[in-house]
Design a protein around this motif. Structure first.
Motif, PDB file in Angstrom:
ATOM      1  N   ALA A  67      29.349  47.718  32.755  1.00  0.00           N
ATOM      2  CA  ALA A  67      28.675  46.851  31.777  1.00  0.00           C
ATOM      3  C   ALA A  67      29.645  46.331  30.726  1.00  0.00           C
ATOM      4  O   ALA A  67      29.468  45.232  30.209  1.00  0.00           O
ATOM      5  CB  ALA A  67      27.528  47.602  31.118  1.00  0.00           C
ATOM      6  N   ASP A  68      30.681  47.116  30.423  1.00  0.00           N
ATOM      7  CA  ASP A  68      31.646  46.665  29.411  1.00  0.00           C
ATOM      8  C   ASP A  68      32.763  45.814  30.008  1.00  0.00           C
ATOM      9  O   ASP A  68      33.731  45.484  29.326  1.00  0.00           O
ATOM     10  CB  ASP A  68      32.216  47.852  28.637  1.00  0.00           C
ATOM     11  N   GLY A  69      32.663  45.453  31.304  1.00  0.00           N
ATOM     12  CA  GLY A  69      33.599  44.534  31.924  1.00  0.00           C
ATOM     13  C   GLY A  69      34.815  45.171  32.571  1.00  0.00           C
ATOM     14  O   GLY A  69      35.691  44.467  33.058  1.00  0.00           O
ATOM     15  N   ARG A  70      34.873  46.510  32.623  1.00  0.00           N
ATOM     16  CA  ARG A  70      36.019  47.161  33.268  1.00  0.00           C
ATOM     17  C   ARG A  70      35.820  47.198  34.776  1.00  0.00           C
ATOM     18  O   ARG A  70      34.702  47.281  35.262  1.00  0.00           O
ATOM     19  CB  ARG A  70      36.211  48.579  32.722  1.00  0.00           C
ATOM     20  N   ILE A  71      36.931  47.132  35.512  1.00  0.00           N
ATOM     21  CA  ILE A  71      36.899  47.150  36.970  1.00  0.00           C
ATOM     22  C   ILE A  71      37.336  48.525  37.446  1.00  0.00           C
ATOM     23  O   ILE A  71      38.372  49.031  37.038  1.00  0.00           O
ATOM     24  CB  ILE A  71      37.835  46.072  37.563  1.00  0.00           C
ATOM     25  N   ASN A  72      36.534  49.113  38.328  1.00  0.00           N
ATOM     26  CA  ASN A  72      36.852  50.405  38.904  1.00  0.00           C
ATOM     27  C   ASN A  72      37.056  50.214  40.396  1.00  0.00           C
ATOM     28  O   ASN A  72      36.167  49.749  41.093  1.00  0.00           O
ATOM     29  CB  ASN A  72      35.714  51.393  38.637  1.00  0.00           C
ATOM     30  N   LEU A  73      38.240  50.576  40.878  1.00  0.00           N
ATOM     31  CA  LEU A  73      38.579  50.440  42.295  1.00  0.00           C
ATOM     32  C   LEU A  73      38.758  51.832  42.881  1.00  0.00           C
ATOM     33  O   LEU A  73      39.679  52.549  42.504  1.00  0.00           O
ATOM     34  CB  LEU A  73      39.849  49.611  42.463  1.00  0.00           C
ATOM     35  N   ASN A  74      37.863  52.215  43.778  1.00  0.00           N
ATOM     36  CA  ASN A  74      37.919  53.512  44.456  1.00  0.00           C
ATOM     37  C   ASN A  74      38.061  54.679  43.492  1.00  0.00           C
ATOM     38  O   ASN A  74      38.794  55.631  43.737  1.00  0.00           O
ATOM     39  CB  ASN A  74      39.054  53.538  45.481  1.00  0.00           C
ATOM     40  N   GLY A  75      37.390  54.613  42.345  1.00  0.00           N
ATOM     41  CA  GLY A  75      37.372  55.737  41.428  1.00  0.00           C
ATOM     42  C   GLY A  75      38.350  55.680  40.268  1.00  0.00           C
ATOM     43  O   GLY A  75      38.346  56.564  39.427  1.00  0.00           O
ATOM     44  N   THR A  76      39.195  54.657  40.209  1.00  0.00           N
ATOM     45  CA  THR A  76      40.125  54.544  39.080  1.00  0.00           C
ATOM     46  C   THR A  76      39.984  53.153  38.453  1.00  0.00           C
ATOM     47  O   THR A  76      39.797  52.162  39.154  1.00  0.00           O
ATOM     48  CB  THR A  76      41.593  54.744  39.528  1.00  0.00           C
ATOM     49  N   PHE A  77      40.096  53.114  37.130  1.00  0.00           N
ATOM     50  CA  PHE A  77      39.995  51.837  36.425  1.00  0.00           C
ATOM     51  C   PHE A  77      41.314  51.071  36.573  1.00  0.00           C
ATOM     52  O   PHE A  77      42.387  51.626  36.364  1.00  0.00           O
ATOM     53  CB  PHE A  77      39.661  52.060  34.954  1.00  0.00           C
ATOM     54  N   VAL A  78      41.203  49.808  36.972  1.00  0.00           N
ATOM     55  CA  VAL A  78      42.380  48.970  37.243  1.00  0.00           C
ATOM     56  C   VAL A  78      42.149  47.588  36.650  1.00  0.00           C
ATOM     57  O   VAL A  78      41.070  47.265  36.169  1.00  0.00           O
ATOM     58  CB  VAL A  78      42.645  48.867  38.765  1.00  0.00           C
ATOM     59  N   ASP A  79      43.184  46.763  36.757  1.00  0.00           N
ATOM     60  CA  ASP A  79      43.054  45.370  36.328  1.00  0.00           C
ATOM     61  C   ASP A  79      42.877  44.481  37.564  1.00  0.00           C
ATOM     62  O   ASP A  79      42.925  44.951  38.696  1.00  0.00           O
ATOM     63  CB  ASP A  79      44.254  44.941  35.481  1.00  0.00           C
ATOM     64  N   GLU A  80      42.684  43.194  37.327  1.00  0.00           N
ATOM     65  CA  GLU A  80      42.426  42.262  38.432  1.00  0.00           C
ATOM     66  C   GLU A  80      43.609  42.140  39.380  1.00  0.00           C
ATOM     67  O   GLU A  80      43.437  41.998  40.592  1.00  0.00           O
ATOM     68  CB  GLU A  80      42.049  40.891  37.869  1.00  0.00           C
ATOM     69  N   ALA A  81      44.834  42.212  38.855  1.00  0.00           N
ATOM     70  CA  ALA A  81      46.021  42.099  39.711  1.00  0.00           C
ATOM     71  C   ALA A  81      46.095  43.270  40.691  1.00  0.00           C
ATOM     72  O   ALA A  81      46.459  43.095  41.863  1.00  0.00           O
ATOM     73  CB  ALA A  81      47.282  42.040  38.844  1.00  0.00           C
ATOM     74  N   THR A  82      45.726  44.461  40.230  1.00  0.00           N
ATOM     75  CA  THR A  82      45.741  45.633  41.111  1.00  0.00           C
ATOM     76  C   THR A  82      44.686  45.504  42.197  1.00  0.00           C
ATOM     77  O   THR A  82      44.917  45.900  43.344  1.00  0.00           O
ATOM     78  CB  THR A  82      45.519  46.920  40.294  1.00  0.00           C
ATOM     79  N   VAL A  83      43.525  44.947  41.848  1.00  0.00           N
ATOM     80  CA  VAL A  83      42.475  44.722  42.849  1.00  0.00           C
ATOM     81  C   VAL A  83      42.992  43.788  43.933  1.00  0.00           C
ATOM     82  O   VAL A  83      42.825  44.043  45.128  1.00  0.00           O
ATOM     83  CB  VAL A  83      41.195  44.147  42.198  1.00  0.00           C
ATOM     84  N   LYS A  84      43.647  42.720  43.525  1.00  0.00           N
ATOM     85  CA  LYS A  84      44.170  41.754  44.495  1.00  0.00           C
ATOM     86  C   LYS A  84      45.237  42.395  45.379  1.00  0.00           C
ATOM     87  O   LYS A  84      45.230  42.223  46.601  1.00  0.00           O
ATOM     88  CB  LYS A  84      44.738  40.536  43.773  1.00  0.00           C
ATOM     89  N   THR A  85      46.142  43.180  44.784  1.00  0.00           N
ATOM     90  CA  THR A  85      47.205  43.839  45.550  1.00  0.00           C
ATOM     91  C   THR A  85      46.618  44.819  46.557  1.00  0.00           C
ATOM     92  O   THR A  85      47.017  44.834  47.729  1.00  0.00           O
ATOM     93  CB  THR A  85      48.170  44.577  44.595  1.00  0.00           C
ATOM     94  N   LYS A  86      45.671  45.645  46.122  1.00  0.00           N
ATOM     95  CA  LYS A  86      45.047  46.627  47.021  1.00  0.00           C
ATOM     96  C   LYS A  86      44.275  45.921  48.129  1.00  0.00           C
ATOM     97  O   LYS A  86      44.320  46.342  49.286  1.00  0.00           O
ATOM     98  CB  LYS A  86      44.127  47.539  46.212  1.00  0.00           C
ATOM     99  N   ALA A  87      43.588  44.839  47.802  1.00  0.00           N
ATOM    100  CA  ALA A  87      42.836  44.087  48.818  1.00  0.00           C
ATOM    101  C   ALA A  87      43.791  43.502  49.854  1.00  0.00           C
ATOM    102  O   ALA A  87      43.517  43.548  51.054  1.00  0.00           O
ATOM    103  CB  ALA A  87      42.008  42.996  48.162  1.00  0.00           C
ATOM    104  N   MET A  88      44.916  42.969  49.395  1.00  0.00           N
ATOM    105  CA  MET A  88      45.897  42.413  50.339  1.00  0.00           C
ATOM    106  C   MET A  88      46.475  43.509  51.230  1.00  0.00           C
ATOM    107  O   MET A  88      46.683  43.289  52.434  1.00  0.00           O
ATOM    108  CB  MET A  88      47.009  41.686  49.572  1.00  0.00           C
ATOM    109  N   ASP A  89      46.719  44.692  50.664  1.00  0.00           N
ATOM    110  CA  ASP A  89      47.218  45.813  51.468  1.00  0.00           C
ATOM    111  C   ASP A  89      46.212  46.220  52.540  1.00  0.00           C
ATOM    112  O   ASP A  89      46.581  46.487  53.685  1.00  0.00           O
ATOM    113  CB  ASP A  89      47.523  47.024  50.577  1.00  0.00           C
ATOM    114  N   GLU A  90      44.938  46.277  52.165  1.00  0.00           N
ATOM    115  CA  GLU A  90      43.902  46.674  53.126  1.00  0.00           C
ATOM    116  C   GLU A  90      43.708  45.608  54.207  1.00  0.00           C
ATOM    117  O   GLU A  90      43.459  45.943  55.361  1.00  0.00           O
ATOM    118  CB  GLU A  90      42.581  46.963  52.413  1.00  0.00           C
TER     119      GLU A  90
END
Length: 134
Positions: A67-90
């Motif tokens: 609700a406060d706008g933070r992104i959680n990827l697989n249990g850890t809070f990350v930024d948008e760049a990390t989401v993109k990097t992890k998505a590209m790796d997968e």
């Protein structure tokens, strides 16, 4: 009357179950102590409710938007760049990878669309949006 010698040579006909019960109780205690270690930690996201929805397969890309706008990827809070990097790796590992996006119902629609844009820009073709059943 039987002599003392005859009683000593008699076979034991009873089965002693006390050691078995002791071992089972110790194993039960071990399982009770270690079980919380295997439970996945979760983040409370107040998902929107919908009547229609299907089960989704487990994914390597579980993204939650709080609700406060933070992104959680697989249990850890990350930024948008990390989401993109992890998505590209997968996507490099599996082209058919699916991203599961959970967004709090109070998150503005534009933030969810922005997150979808990041994931799709990384090459993910399939995504699902988590809901709570009505």
């Amino acid at each position: 009357m039987a002599s003392k010698m005859d009683l000593d040579n008699e076979a034991i006909a009873d089965i002693n179950v006390v050691p078995l019960v002791d071992i089972i109780l110790v194993v039960l205690i071990i399982f009770m102590v270690t079980a919380p270690m295997f439970i996945k930690p979760t983040i409370n996201v107040n998902l929107p409710k919908a009547a229609s929805g299907d089960q989704t397969a487990p994914s390597k890309l579980n993204i939650a938007l709080t609700a406060d706008g933070r992104i959680n990827l697989n249990g850890t809070f990350v930024d948008e760049a990390t989401v993109k990097t992890k998505a590209m790796d997968e996507v490099a590992k599996n082209a058919e990878v699916q991203a599961i996006i959970s967004a709090d119902k109070d998150v503005p629609h534009g933030k969810v669309v922005g997150l979808l844009d990041i994931v799709k820009g990384a090459g993910v073709k399939k995504f699902a949006i988590s809901i709570d059943k009505k």
